[in-house]
Design an enzyme around this catalytic site. Structure first.
Site, PDB file in Angstrom:
ATOM      1  N   ASP A   1       0.865  -1.184   0.000  1.00  0.00           N
ATOM      2  CA  ASP A   1       0.000   0.000   0.000  1.00  0.00           C
ATOM      3  C   ASP A   1       0.901   1.234   0.000  1.00  0.00           C
ATOM      4  O   ASP A   1       2.129   1.118   0.060  1.00  0.00           O
ATOM      5  CB  ASP A   1      -0.968  -0.032   1.176  1.00  0.00           C
ATOM      6  CG  ASP A   1      -0.257  -0.034   2.517  1.00  0.00           C
ATOM      7  OD1 ASP A   1       0.971   0.165   2.549  1.00  0.00           O
ATOM      8  OD2 ASP A   1      -0.933  -0.244   3.541  1.00  0.00           O
ATOM      9  N   SER A   2       0.318   2.426  -0.080  1.00  0.00           N
ATOM     10  CA  SER A   2       1.149   3.627  -0.262  1.00  0.00           C
ATOM     11  C   SER A   2       1.555   4.241   1.064  1.00  0.00           C
ATOM     12  O   SER A   2       2.377   5.151   1.095  1.00  0.00           O
ATOM     13  CB  SER A   2       0.372   4.667  -1.055  1.00  0.00           C
ATOM     14  OG  SER A   2      -0.708   5.138  -0.268  1.00  0.00           O
ATOM     15  N   GLY A   3       0.961   3.788   2.151  1.00  0.00           N
ATOM     16  CA  GLY A   3       1.202   4.429   3.442  1.00  0.00           C
ATOM     17  C   GLY A   3       0.145   5.452   3.783  1.00  0.00           C
ATOM     18  O   GLY A   3       0.008   5.846   4.934  1.00  0.00           O
ATOM     19  N   GLY A   4      -0.612   5.902   2.786  1.00  0.00           N
ATOM     20  CA  GLY A   4      -1.600   6.957   3.008  1.00  0.00           C
ATOM     21  C   GLY A   4      -2.621   6.592   4.073  1.00  0.00           C
ATOM     22  O   GLY A   4      -2.879   7.375   4.985  1.00  0.00           O
ATOM     23  N   TYR A   5      -3.166   5.399   3.976  1.00  0.00           N
ATOM     24  CA  TYR A   5      -4.226   5.004   4.905  1.00  0.00           C
ATOM     25  C   TYR A   5      -3.733   5.064   6.349  1.00  0.00           C
ATOM     26  O   TYR A   5      -4.416   5.587   7.229  1.00  0.00           O
ATOM     27  CB  TYR A   5      -4.730   3.595   4.569  1.00  0.00           C
ATOM     28  CG  TYR A   5      -5.784   3.115   5.525  1.00  0.00           C
ATOM     29  CD1 TYR A   5      -7.101   3.553   5.415  1.00  0.00           C
ATOM     30  CD2 TYR A   5      -5.472   2.248   6.572  1.00  0.00           C
ATOM     31  CE1 TYR A   5      -8.070   3.134   6.297  1.00  0.00           C
ATOM     32  CE2 TYR A   5      -6.430   1.823   7.464  1.00  0.00           C
ATOM     33  CZ  TYR A   5      -7.730   2.265   7.326  1.00  0.00           C
ATOM     34  OH  TYR A   5      -8.681   1.852   8.223  1.00  0.00           O
TER      35      TYR A   5
ATOM     36  N   ASP B   1      -2.912   8.397  -1.642  1.00  0.00           N
ATOM     37  CA  ASP B   1      -4.240   9.014  -1.707  1.00  0.00           C
ATOM     38  C   ASP B   1      -4.573   9.641  -0.363  1.00  0.00           C
ATOM     39  O   ASP B   1      -3.918   9.358   0.638  1.00  0.00           O
ATOM     40  CB  ASP B   1      -5.315   7.990  -2.096  1.00  0.00           C
ATOM     41  CG  ASP B   1      -5.421   6.839  -1.093  1.00  0.00           C
ATOM     42  OD1 ASP B   1      -4.410   6.538  -0.421  1.00  0.00           O
ATOM     43  OD2 ASP B   1      -6.502   6.246  -0.987  1.00  0.00           O
TER      44      ASP B   1
ATOM     45  N   ASP C   1      -7.717  -7.463   0.699  1.00  0.00           N
ATOM     46  CA  ASP C   1      -6.725  -7.667   1.758  1.00  0.00           C
ATOM     47  C   ASP C   1      -7.381  -7.304   3.070  1.00  0.00           C
ATOM     48  O   ASP C   1      -8.291  -6.472   3.102  1.00  0.00           O
ATOM     49  CB  ASP C   1      -5.498  -6.753   1.576  1.00  0.00           C
ATOM     50  CG  ASP C   1      -5.766  -5.350   2.096  1.00  0.00           C
ATOM     51  OD1 ASP C   1      -6.451  -4.579   1.397  1.00  0.00           O
ATOM     52  OD2 ASP C   1      -5.345  -5.032   3.222  1.00  0.00           O
TER      53      ASP C   1
ATOM     54  N   CYS D   1     -12.250 -28.656   7.751  1.00  0.00           N
ATOM     55  CA  CYS D   1     -11.059 -27.895   7.364  1.00  0.00           C
ATOM     56  C   CYS D   1      -9.839 -28.820   7.311  1.00  0.00           C
ATOM     57  O   CYS D   1      -9.638 -29.651   8.201  1.00  0.00           O
ATOM     58  CB  CYS D   1     -10.822 -26.767   8.368  1.00  0.00           C
ATOM     59  SG  CYS D   1      -9.349 -25.800   8.046  1.00  0.00           S
TER      60      CYS D   1
ATOM     61  N   CYS E   1      -6.660 -27.724   7.377  1.00  0.00           N
ATOM     62  CA  CYS E   1      -5.457 -26.981   7.773  1.00  0.00           C
ATOM     63  C   CYS E   1      -4.654 -27.761   8.810  1.00  0.00           C
ATOM     64  O   CYS E   1      -5.150 -28.704   9.431  1.00  0.00           O
ATOM     65  CB  CYS E   1      -5.831 -25.593   8.302  1.00  0.00           C
ATOM     66  SG  CYS E   1      -6.287 -25.543  10.041  1.00  0.00           S
TER      67      CYS E   1
ATOM     68  N   CYS F   1      -6.351 -27.885  12.288  1.00  0.00           N
ATOM     69  CA  CYS F   1      -7.523 -28.765  12.395  1.00  0.00           C
ATOM     70  C   CYS F   1      -7.141 -30.235  12.252  1.00  0.00           C
ATOM     71  O   CYS F   1      -7.845 -31.103  12.758  1.00  0.00           O
ATOM     72  CB  CYS F   1      -8.573 -28.365  11.363  1.00  0.00           C
ATOM     73  SG  CYS F   1      -9.359 -26.792  11.778  1.00  0.00           S
TER      74      CYS F   1
ATOM     75  N   HIS G   1      -5.285 -21.499  10.777  1.00  0.00           N
ATOM     76  CA  HIS G   1      -6.634 -21.958  10.418  1.00  0.00           C
ATOM     77  C   HIS G   1      -7.383 -20.861   9.662  1.00  0.00           C
ATOM     78  O   HIS G   1      -8.007 -21.120   8.629  1.00  0.00           O
ATOM     79  CB  HIS G   1      -7.429 -22.377  11.658  1.00  0.00           C
ATOM     80  CG  HIS G   1      -8.885 -22.480  11.361  1.00  0.00           C
ATOM     81  ND1 HIS G   1      -9.439 -23.567  10.729  1.00  0.00           N
ATOM     82  CD2 HIS G   1      -9.904 -21.582  11.514  1.00  0.00           C
ATOM     83  CE1 HIS G   1     -10.730 -23.347  10.514  1.00  0.00           C
ATOM     84  NE2 HIS G   1     -11.038 -22.149  10.987  1.00  0.00           N
TER      85      HIS G   1
HETATM   86 ZN   LIG Z   1      -8.567 -25.400  10.144  1.00  0.00          ZN
END
Ligand SMILES: [Zn+2]
Length: 398
Positions: A110-114, A164, A291, A329, A331, A334, A360
């Site tokens: 990102d640009s850092g603006g936020y 921005d 994101d 799941c 993962c 899990c 997870h």
């Molecule tokens: Zn999981």
């Protein structure tokens, strides 16, 4: 249906320039929702895609191998944090962000603006840029469109964002209009700086620049902002200034106009949005990229995302539950740990607890995006969206 946009700007240059800067191929659509593939200098990703956030050059508590195993293909890092520590020149000398993060897939900064507008103290804003006080050592820091591009050129991500102005959620229409106009002027300056760096990173890789639409919940301002950005013919466009307290319904109304405002052959990125129902609404409006810190931040706080809604794993009711966070799941957490054991790890302040729930959650978000892509391919996105909303939020119209 296929649409392609290839920024093949150096067709006769050295081999490294011939890798695509960014190329979106749309394989299928279901209404405005689209299934695609985005080619970057660090490989291709399937879209719609979710990017986990590696704020300071690390997705907190997760190694790149673990991250890859969750199904994650592209990640985001925060310019604001990295410019202050360790500094963009340091990141460049350490080999750039891909080396620093030990991540060979695509990265977006990102640009850092936020962060400047939401975190920093003692801001002063003018037409040329913004000055703020570092939260680390109190020093005055100046961020201009050119400087934001220079920093991101040194960080070396595949995609950089324009600087921005990000007004707060409660900003007046006049303030939002001023932000739209200032952000459009800054987008032009960012484009000039991007050109001056030959649209490359400091390490000679091709680097794309995205513009950021602003305008709050005012649809005419959103349209004005989009027009100004599209005139700059950028490789991609982001929707900024949403998920700042306007509410789900207001966000949906703004998003409905996106297919008409942003070109179909460029990737569209909704910044900072990660709530599953918001992602579903955005995909339904033709958004390709997302994101959010939610999977990792909530993971560190023992909150797990599942297809049935969220679980708070610190709650005593989980203390003797031998079942996984989510039986469906696949993962690592899990497959190997029960809710009861994970709760114990949190209660005992073991580092592994936050890592397991973050893993997870990252896996859940990758699975969720894959399910969205399958639904678009099958032409069943609207039906499955309603079913998912019912399961997760108890209402098909959540
Ligand atoms: Zn999981």
């Amino acid at each position: 249906m296929q649409t392609r946009a290839d920024f093949a700007l150096f067709p006769s240059g050295p081999a490294r320039y011939r890798a695509p800067m960014l190329q979106l191929t749309v394989h299928a659509t279901d209404g405005p929702a689209r299934l695609g593939q985005l080619a970057t200098p660090h490989g291709e990703i399937a879209t719609p895609a979710f990017m986990p956030v590696g704020t300071a050059g690390s997705v907190k508590g997760i190694t790149p191998d673990q991250l890859r195993a969750t199904g994650t293909e592209m990640i985001l890092a925060n310019t604001y944090h990295l410019m202050l520590r360790p500094g963009d020149a340091c990141v460049e000398r350490l080999g750039g962000l891909h080396t620093m993060m030990a991540w060979d897939g695509p990265i977006l900064t990102d640009s850092g603006g936020y962060q400047v507008f939401s975190l920093a103290h003692l801001r002063t804003l003018d037409e040329e840029g913004v000055t703020f006080q570092s939260h680390i050592d109190g020093a005055d820091v100046r961020l201009t469109p050119r400087r934001a591009v220079e920093i991101q050129h040194r960080l070396g991500a595949d995609v950089m964002m324009q600087l921005d102005e990000c007004p707060p959620g409660e900003a007046s229409r006049d303030a939002l209009l001023a932000a739209v106009q200032r952000s459009a002027a800054w987008a032009r300056r960012c484009r000039e700086a991007w050109d001056a760096f030959d649209r490359q990173t400091a390490h000679g890789r091709r680097q794309a620049l995205f513009g950021i639409q602003q305008g709050g919940v005012h649809r005419d301002l959103r349209a004005e902002s989009a027009r100004a950005l599209v005139a700059l013919d950028l490789p991609g466009y982001a929707v900024g200034g949403l998920s700042v307290g306007e509410g789900h319904q207001a966000m949906c109304e703004v998003l409905q106009d996106i297919p008409d405002l942003l070109p179909a052959d460029r990737p569209r990125y909704l910044m900072g949005v990660g709530e599953p129902r918001d992602i579903l609404a955005a995909v339904a409006s033709g958004i390709d990229m997302f994101d959010c810190v939610l999977p990792t931040r909530n993971g560190r706080n023992a909150q797990a995302f599942t297809w049935d809604g969220r679980l708070k794993l610190r709650n005593a009711c989980h203390s003797e539950v031998a079942q996984a966070i989510d039986d469906r799941c696949g993962c690592y957490a899990c497959r190997h740990y029960s809710r009861g054991v994970i709760r114990h790890l949190f209660m005992a302040n073991e580092m592994l607890g936050p890592t397991l729930v973050s893993l997870h959650n990252l896996h859940f978000f990758a699975d969720f995006m894959a399910a969205i892509r399958q639904a678009i391919a099958a032409g069943e996105f609207a039906d499955r969206r309603a079913a998912w909303l019912e399961e997760m939020y108890g209402s098909a119209t959540a």
